[in-house]
Motif scaffolding. Sequence first.
Motif, PDB file in Angstrom:
ATOM      1  N   LYS A 106       0.830  -1.213   0.000  1.00 43.73           N
ATOM      2  CA  LYS A 106       0.000   0.000   0.000  1.00 43.73           C
ATOM      3  C   LYS A 106       0.862   1.260   0.000  1.00 43.73           C
ATOM      4  O   LYS A 106       0.623   2.200  -0.760  1.00 43.73           O
ATOM      5  CB  LYS A 106      -0.928   0.000   1.219  1.00 43.73           C
ATOM      6  N   MET A 107       1.904   1.247   0.851  1.00 49.12           N
ATOM      7  CA  MET A 107       2.794   2.417   0.950  1.00 49.12           C
ATOM      8  C   MET A 107       3.484   2.695  -0.382  1.00 49.12           C
ATOM      9  O   MET A 107       3.576   3.841  -0.814  1.00 49.12           O
ATOM     10  CB  MET A 107       3.887   2.184   2.005  1.00 49.12           C
ATOM     11  N   LYS A 108       3.988   1.614  -0.995  1.00 48.16           N
ATOM     12  CA  LYS A 108       4.714   1.780  -2.265  1.00 48.16           C
ATOM     13  C   LYS A 108       3.777   2.300  -3.356  1.00 48.16           C
ATOM     14  O   LYS A 108       4.165   3.144  -4.163  1.00 48.16           O
ATOM     15  CB  LYS A 108       5.338   0.444  -2.707  1.00 48.16           C
ATOM     16  N   ALA A 109       2.547   1.786  -3.352  1.00 45.55           N
ATOM     17  CA  ALA A 109       1.587   2.239  -4.363  1.00 45.55           C
ATOM     18  C   ALA A 109       1.305   3.731  -4.183  1.00 45.55           C
ATOM     19  O   ALA A 109       1.290   4.486  -5.157  1.00 45.55           O
ATOM     20  CB  ALA A 109       0.305   1.424  -4.271  1.00 45.55           C
ATOM     21  N   ILE A 110       1.139   4.148  -2.954  1.00 44.26           N
ATOM     22  CA  ILE A 110       0.871   5.570  -2.685  1.00 44.26           C
ATOM     23  C   ILE A 110       2.063   6.413  -3.142  1.00 44.26           C
ATOM     24  O   ILE A 110       1.923   7.410  -3.828  1.00 44.26           O
ATOM     25  CB  ILE A 110       0.550   5.802  -1.184  1.00 44.26           C
ATOM     26  N   LYS A 111       3.256   5.936  -2.756  1.00 40.81           N
ATOM     27  CA  LYS A 111       4.482   6.660  -3.099  1.00 40.81           C
ATOM     28  C   LYS A 111       4.652   6.794  -4.624  1.00 40.81           C
ATOM     29  O   LYS A 111       5.041   7.856  -5.118  1.00 40.81           O
ATOM     30  CB  LYS A 111       5.684   5.923  -2.499  1.00 40.81           C
ATOM     31  N   GLU A 112       4.360   5.730  -5.323  1.00 41.04           N
ATOM     32  CA  GLU A 112       4.523   5.749  -6.784  1.00 41.04           C
ATOM     33  C   GLU A 112       3.268   6.252  -7.509  1.00 41.04           C
ATOM     34  O   GLU A 112       3.179   6.149  -8.736  1.00 41.04           O
ATOM     35  CB  GLU A 112       4.866   4.337  -7.302  1.00 41.04           C
ATOM     36  N   LYS A 114       0.276   4.974  -7.689  1.00 41.39           N
ATOM     37  CA  LYS A 114      -0.452   3.917  -8.410  1.00 41.39           C
ATOM     38  C   LYS A 114      -1.743   3.635  -7.658  1.00 41.39           C
ATOM     39  O   LYS A 114      -1.785   3.729  -6.434  1.00 41.39           O
ATOM     40  CB  LYS A 114       0.383   2.625  -8.450  1.00 41.39           C
ATOM     41  N   GLU A 115      -2.763   3.269  -8.416  1.00 46.18           N
ATOM     42  CA  GLU A 115      -4.054   2.985  -7.772  1.00 46.18           C
ATOM     43  C   GLU A 115      -4.124   1.590  -7.190  1.00 46.18           C
ATOM     44  O   GLU A 115      -5.020   1.266  -6.415  1.00 46.18           O
ATOM     45  CB  GLU A 115      -5.188   3.131  -8.798  1.00 46.18           C
ATOM     46  N   SER A 116      -3.190   0.714  -7.628  1.00 42.34           N
ATOM     47  CA  SER A 116      -3.290  -0.674  -7.177  1.00 42.34           C
ATOM     48  C   SER A 116      -1.931  -1.337  -7.017  1.00 42.34           C
ATOM     49  O   SER A 116      -0.915  -0.848  -7.535  1.00 42.34           O
ATOM     50  CB  SER A 116      -4.137  -1.466  -8.164  1.00 42.34           C
ATOM     51  N   ALA A 117      -1.945  -2.447  -6.289  1.00 34.42           N
ATOM     52  CA  ALA A 117      -0.729  -3.232  -6.082  1.00 34.42           C
ATOM     53  C   ALA A 117      -1.067  -4.708  -6.241  1.00 34.42           C
ATOM     54  O   ALA A 117      -2.145  -5.148  -5.850  1.00 34.42           O
ATOM     55  CB  ALA A 117      -0.174  -2.984  -4.687  1.00 34.42           C
ATOM     56  N   VAL A 118      -0.143  -5.451  -6.853  1.00 38.20           N
ATOM     57  CA  VAL A 118      -0.279  -6.903  -6.920  1.00 38.20           C
ATOM     58  C   VAL A 118       0.625  -7.472  -5.838  1.00 38.20           C
ATOM     59  O   VAL A 118       1.820  -7.181  -5.799  1.00 38.20           O
ATOM     60  CB  VAL A 118       0.137  -7.450  -8.313  1.00 38.20           C
ATOM     61  N   VAL A 119       0.033  -8.241  -4.935  1.00 34.49           N
ATOM     62  CA  VAL A 119       0.820  -8.930  -3.898  1.00 34.49           C
ATOM     63  C   VAL A 119       0.876 -10.399  -4.295  1.00 34.49           C
ATOM     64  O   VAL A 119      -0.157 -11.055  -4.408  1.00 34.49           O
ATOM     65  CB  VAL A 119       0.153  -8.773  -2.509  1.00 34.49           C
ATOM     66  N   HIS A 154     -11.993  -2.340   0.931  1.00 35.25           N
ATOM     67  CA  HIS A 154     -11.304  -1.333   0.126  1.00 35.25           C
ATOM     68  C   HIS A 154     -12.060  -0.005   0.202  1.00 35.25           C
ATOM     69  O   HIS A 154     -13.259   0.038   0.026  1.00 35.25           O
ATOM     70  CB  HIS A 154     -11.236  -1.820  -1.321  1.00 35.25           C
ATOM     71  N   THR A 155     -11.326   1.060   0.502  1.00 37.64           N
ATOM     72  CA  THR A 155     -11.966   2.378   0.484  1.00 37.64           C
ATOM     73  C   THR A 155     -11.379   3.191  -0.663  1.00 37.64           C
ATOM     74  O   THR A 155     -10.296   2.874  -1.156  1.00 37.64           O
ATOM     75  CB  THR A 155     -11.720   3.125   1.818  1.00 37.64           C
ATOM     76  N   ALA A 156     -12.096   4.219  -1.049  1.00 42.53           N
ATOM     77  CA  ALA A 156     -11.704   4.969  -2.243  1.00 42.53           C
ATOM     78  C   ALA A 156     -10.303   5.574  -2.150  1.00 42.53           C
ATOM     79  O   ALA A 156      -9.623   5.731  -3.157  1.00 42.53           O
ATOM     80  CB  ALA A 156     -12.730   6.062  -2.501  1.00 42.53           C
ATOM     81  N   ASP A 157      -9.864   5.901  -0.940  1.00 43.72           N
ATOM     82  CA  ASP A 157      -8.567   6.584  -0.832  1.00 43.72           C
ATOM     83  C   ASP A 157      -7.390   5.638  -0.522  1.00 43.72           C
ATOM     84  O   ASP A 157      -6.285   6.097  -0.253  1.00 43.72           O
ATOM     85  CB  ASP A 157      -8.640   7.727   0.200  1.00 43.72           C
ATOM     86  N   THR A 158      -7.608   4.329  -0.563  1.00 46.60           N
ATOM     87  CA  THR A 158      -6.470   3.414  -0.395  1.00 46.60           C
ATOM     88  C   THR A 158      -6.262   2.633  -1.685  1.00 46.60           C
ATOM     89  O   THR A 158      -7.218   2.364  -2.408  1.00 46.60           O
ATOM     90  CB  THR A 158      -6.706   2.398   0.758  1.00 46.60           C
TER      91      THR A 158
END
Length: 274
Positions: A106-112, A114-119, A154-158
């Motif tokens: 989540k942190m990396k997605a916010i930093k970059e 991006k709206e999403s992350a694949v774990v 999931h919320t709109a801002d994460t």
Amino acid sequence: QGERKRSEAKISQLTFEDIGGQESAKNELKEALDFLIHKDEIAKLGIRPLKGILLTGPPGTGKTLLAKAAAHYTNSIFVSASGSEFVEKYVGVGASRIRDMFKEAKMKAIKEKKESAVVFIDEIDVIGGKRDGGQHREYDQTLNQLLTEMDGIHTADTPRILMMAATNRKEMLDSALLRPGRFDRQIQVDLPDKKGRFHILNIHAKNKPIHNEVDLNKVAAESYGFSGAQLESVMNEAAIYAMRNKEKDIQHTHLSLAIDKVMLGEKTDKESTK
Ligand code: ATP
């Protein structure tokens, strides 16, 4: 102690074009990912968002590559680990590593931005094996934490998290993982057929000097039953044979020798672990 041993969170450059064969797995995966991309239309139709995709099949067939390509396709951050990284002697350590992994995504997605992350968790069976009456407390906590993370609202801002995992022992998985809203998409990734092997050989021949009389179709025919990982080894071993023979390019004999070596190597490995 609380840190994961090997952490990998990045933007994947690998695309579906870099994966040979596996046409049906690629198509199924892309179709599932399109749900993620067109999330607004999906929401309007009241369809439950896609949470998890499980890739099943023998080792070395490209499951990790597919997960990386999925991250690229959906413009997501890619975070990966192997199931064995969550296995620890101390109760709770595995669970806290799971928590860290999702937090990191989540942190990396916010930093970059991006709206999403694949774990992605390879060898999910190591932590997601069937629970048997509380005998493996440590594994239970780890699995429970994974289920909790997957159920997270999931919320709109994460950033949205798409969970992907791979296993070659699907029958070992706890049924809780396979329920709707968890790994509700399963994609089989099989050993490549001749056409697939030809495609994979071409991908791994790209950066190598190949003699113009070499017919990779023939090599594909000779490598029946080989996985993508074994075909990658064949190309590499063939280059080593060429170098040893002081040749400037790879010839068919080098490739035949390499096929034998990879086949024999596997046999010797199996015998020594008997
Ligand atoms: P495991 O279950 O053992 O983790 P996997 O299915 O995840 O295996 P990968 O890690 O994706 O396999 O593949 C290992 C390597 O083999 C890749 O880095 C690549 O070099 C090669 N490879 C495997 N499959 C393919 C493929 N379909 N196309 C191109 N290369 C492949």
